[in-house]
Structure formats: structure tokens, C-alpha cells
Design a protein around this motif. Structure first.
Motif, PDB file in Angstrom:
ATOM      1  N   GLU A   1      33.911 -54.804  36.020  1.00 42.59           N
ATOM      2  CA  GLU A   1      34.143 -55.978  36.765  1.00 42.59           C
ATOM      3  C   GLU A   1      33.026 -56.498  37.987  1.00 42.59           C
ATOM      4  O   GLU A   1      32.658 -55.171  38.511  1.00 42.59           O
ATOM      5  CB  GLU A   1      35.489 -55.953  37.432  1.00 42.59           C
ATOM      6  CG  GLU A   1      36.695 -56.012  36.552  1.00 42.59           C
ATOM      7  CD  GLU A   1      37.997 -56.211  37.177  1.00 42.59           C
ATOM      8  OE1 GLU A   1      37.978 -56.357  38.380  1.00 42.59           O
ATOM      9  OE2 GLU A   1      38.841 -56.329  36.323  1.00 42.59           O
ATOM     10  N   CYS A   2      32.641 -57.340  38.041  1.00 45.92           N
ATOM     11  CA  CYS A   2      31.744 -57.635  38.978  1.00 45.92           C
ATOM     12  C   CYS A   2      32.187 -57.590  40.370  1.00 45.92           C
ATOM     13  O   CYS A   2      33.035 -58.385  40.660  1.00 45.92           O
ATOM     14  CB  CYS A   2      31.150 -59.218  38.638  1.00 45.92           C
ATOM     15  SG  CYS A   2      29.996 -59.719  39.823  1.00 45.92           S
ATOM     16  N   SER A   3      31.758 -57.058  41.143  1.00 47.84           N
ATOM     17  CA  SER A   3      32.144 -56.783  42.699  1.00 47.84           C
ATOM     18  C   SER A   3      31.894 -57.982  43.411  1.00 47.84           C
ATOM     19  O   SER A   3      32.594 -58.147  44.494  1.00 47.84           O
ATOM     20  CB  SER A   3      31.601 -55.665  43.324  1.00 47.84           C
ATOM     21  OG  SER A   3      30.136 -55.703  43.253  1.00 47.84           O
ATOM     22  N   ALA A   4      30.956 -59.009  43.207  1.00 42.70           N
ATOM     23  CA  ALA A   4      30.574 -60.048  43.787  1.00 42.70           C
ATOM     24  C   ALA A   4      31.609 -61.190  43.564  1.00 42.70           C
ATOM     25  O   ALA A   4      31.456 -62.273  44.085  1.00 42.70           O
ATOM     26  CB  ALA A   4      29.245 -60.504  43.657  1.00 42.70           C
ATOM     27  N   CYS A   5      32.302 -61.238  42.397  1.00 42.52           N
ATOM     28  CA  CYS A   5      33.024 -62.496  42.026  1.00 42.52           C
ATOM     29  C   CYS A   5      34.627 -62.209  41.998  1.00 42.52           C
ATOM     30  O   CYS A   5      35.201 -62.682  41.270  1.00 42.52           O
ATOM     31  CB  CYS A   5      32.598 -63.006  40.872  1.00 42.52           C
ATOM     32  SG  CYS A   5      32.525 -61.956  39.267  1.00 42.52           S
TER      33      CYS A   5
ATOM     34  N   GLY B 184      36.425 -59.845  40.502  1.00 45.84           N
ATOM     35  CA  GLY B 184      36.900 -59.482  39.202  1.00 45.84           C
ATOM     36  C   GLY B 184      36.901 -60.684  38.002  1.00 45.84           C
ATOM     37  O   GLY B 184      37.486 -60.704  37.018  1.00 45.84           O
ATOM     38  N   ARG B 185      36.164 -61.976  38.431  1.00 45.14           N
ATOM     39  CA  ARG B 185      36.386 -63.115  37.661  1.00 45.14           C
ATOM     40  C   ARG B 185      35.219 -62.919  36.373  1.00 45.14           C
ATOM     41  O   ARG B 185      34.718 -63.792  35.560  1.00 45.14           O
ATOM     42  CB  ARG B 185      36.048 -64.240  38.220  1.00 45.14           C
ATOM     43  CG  ARG B 185      37.387 -64.445  39.070  1.00 45.14           C
ATOM     44  CD  ARG B 185      37.256 -65.719  39.611  1.00 45.14           C
ATOM     45  NE  ARG B 185      38.422 -66.254  40.530  1.00 45.14           N
ATOM     46  CZ  ARG B 185      38.430 -66.913  41.412  1.00 45.14           C
ATOM     47  NH1 ARG B 185      37.643 -67.350  41.751  1.00 45.14           N
ATOM     48  NH2 ARG B 185      39.816 -67.224  42.048  1.00 45.14           N
ATOM     49  N   GLY B 186      34.075 -61.798  36.744  1.00 41.70           N
ATOM     50  CA  GLY B 186      33.217 -61.450  35.846  1.00 41.70           C
ATOM     51  C   GLY B 186      32.791 -60.196  35.334  1.00 41.70           C
ATOM     52  O   GLY B 186      33.273 -59.480  36.098  1.00 41.70           O
ATOM     53  N   VAL B 187      32.238 -59.961  34.631  1.00 38.55           N
ATOM     54  CA  VAL B 187      31.801 -58.677  34.388  1.00 38.55           C
ATOM     55  C   VAL B 187      30.330 -58.497  33.989  1.00 38.55           C
ATOM     56  O   VAL B 187      29.558 -59.322  33.897  1.00 38.55           O
ATOM     57  CB  VAL B 187      32.483 -58.193  32.828  1.00 38.55           C
ATOM     58  CG1 VAL B 187      34.044 -58.164  33.094  1.00 38.55           C
ATOM     59  CG2 VAL B 187      32.104 -58.929  31.621  1.00 38.55           C
ATOM     60  N   VAL B 188      29.971 -57.161  34.179  1.00 38.80           N
ATOM     61  CA  VAL B 188      28.554 -56.827  33.978  1.00 38.80           C
ATOM     62  C   VAL B 188      28.163 -55.508  33.108  1.00 38.80           C
ATOM     63  O   VAL B 188      29.279 -54.689  33.138  1.00 38.80           O
ATOM     64  CB  VAL B 188      27.753 -56.511  35.591  1.00 38.80           C
ATOM     65  CG1 VAL B 188      27.624 -57.835  36.229  1.00 38.80           C
ATOM     66  CG2 VAL B 188      28.528 -55.436  36.313  1.00 38.80           C
ATOM     67  N   LEU B 189      27.162 -55.468  32.701  1.00 37.44           N
ATOM     68  CA  LEU B 189      27.000 -54.177  31.932  1.00 37.44           C
ATOM     69  C   LEU B 189      26.589 -52.992  32.866  1.00 37.44           C
ATOM     70  O   LEU B 189      26.044 -53.401  33.834  1.00 37.44           O
ATOM     71  CB  LEU B 189      25.879 -54.230  30.965  1.00 37.44           C
ATOM     72  CG  LEU B 189      25.884 -55.085  29.778  1.00 37.44           C
ATOM     73  CD1 LEU B 189      24.580 -55.385  29.217  1.00 37.44           C
ATOM     74  CD2 LEU B 189      27.031 -54.628  28.762  1.00 37.44           C
ATOM     75  N   LYS B 190      27.152 -51.695  32.677  1.00 38.11           N
ATOM     76  CA  LYS B 190      26.916 -50.584  33.605  1.00 38.11           C
ATOM     77  C   LYS B 190      25.363 -50.649  33.911  1.00 38.11           C
ATOM     78  O   LYS B 190      25.100 -50.378  35.315  1.00 38.11           O
ATOM     79  CB  LYS B 190      27.360 -49.363  32.975  1.00 38.11           C
ATOM     80  CG  LYS B 190      28.937 -49.169  33.232  1.00 38.11           C
ATOM     81  CD  LYS B 190      29.249 -48.051  32.637  1.00 38.11           C
ATOM     82  CE  LYS B 190      30.844 -47.694  33.104  1.00 38.11           C
ATOM     83  NZ  LYS B 190      31.193 -46.239  32.758  1.00 38.11           N
ATOM     84  N   GLU B 191      24.606 -50.635  32.951  1.00 41.22           N
ATOM     85  CA  GLU B 191      23.139 -50.307  33.156  1.00 41.22           C
ATOM     86  C   GLU B 191      22.653 -51.555  34.152  1.00 41.22           C
ATOM     87  O   GLU B 191      21.697 -51.489  34.916  1.00 41.22           O
ATOM     88  CB  GLU B 191      22.115 -50.693  31.895  1.00 41.22           C
ATOM     89  CG  GLU B 191      22.443 -51.957  31.022  1.00 41.22           C
ATOM     90  CD  GLU B 191      21.545 -52.057  29.854  1.00 41.22           C
ATOM     91  OE1 GLU B 191      21.146 -52.940  29.621  1.00 41.22           O
ATOM     92  OE2 GLU B 191      21.629 -51.121  29.360  1.00 41.22           O
TER      93      GLU B 191
END
Length: 77
Positions: free
Chosen positions: A61-65, A67-74
Motif C-alpha cells: 500500500e502506498c503510504s502517501a495516499c 491506502g488508496r494506491g499500491v506500489v511494487l516493493k522495488e
């Protein structure tokens, strides 16, 4: 005020088309060419394994939004 917790969501991680048609704006991929049937089968197997690994890569989960978005771990490095 209402608190709602969602523990599943659909996230688009892969789409493709061939270059000649460019279907609905999907990402076009190059065709596979092999020197022999075995070479072509090897390249196809590798492509399938790479795509499967990418699709199954964990998302965070994206910490900047909130939990409304996701990012790859890399991408978090």
C-alpha cells in the motif's frame, strides 16, 4: 462518519497486445522469433515465466495516499 475496511481490491498489473493491432491502447509487445522450434519454445517459456513473476510480485500500500494506491516493493527503495 463511517469506517469501512476493504481487504481486497482489483489492481491492473498486466495488459498487452501485438504491435500490428495495438488493441485499445494496450502495451504492444514485440513478436517472438526463434532460430528453431526449440529456440522459439525456450523464448516463449521464458516470456511466460517473466510475466507470471511480474503478475505475482507482491504489492505494498502506498503510504502517501492512505491506502488508496499500491506500489511494487522495488519502487519503495
Amino acid at each position: 462518519m463511517k469506517k469501512i475496511f476493504i481487504n481486497t481490491r482489483a489492481v491492473k498489473v498486466f495488459e498487452m497486445t501485438h504491435k500490428e493491432q495495438n488493441y485499445r491502447g494496450y502495451t504492444p509487445i514485440d513478436g517472438l522469433i526463434g532460430d528453431s522450434e526449440d529456440d522459439l519454445a525456450y523464448k516463449m517459456q521464458n516470456l511466460c515465466e517473466e510475466i507470471t513473476a511480474m503478475i505475482n510480485e507482491p504489492l505494498v500500500e502506498c503510504s502517501a495516499c492512505n491506502g488508496r494506491g499500491v506500489v511494487l516493493k522495488e519502487d519503495q527503495k
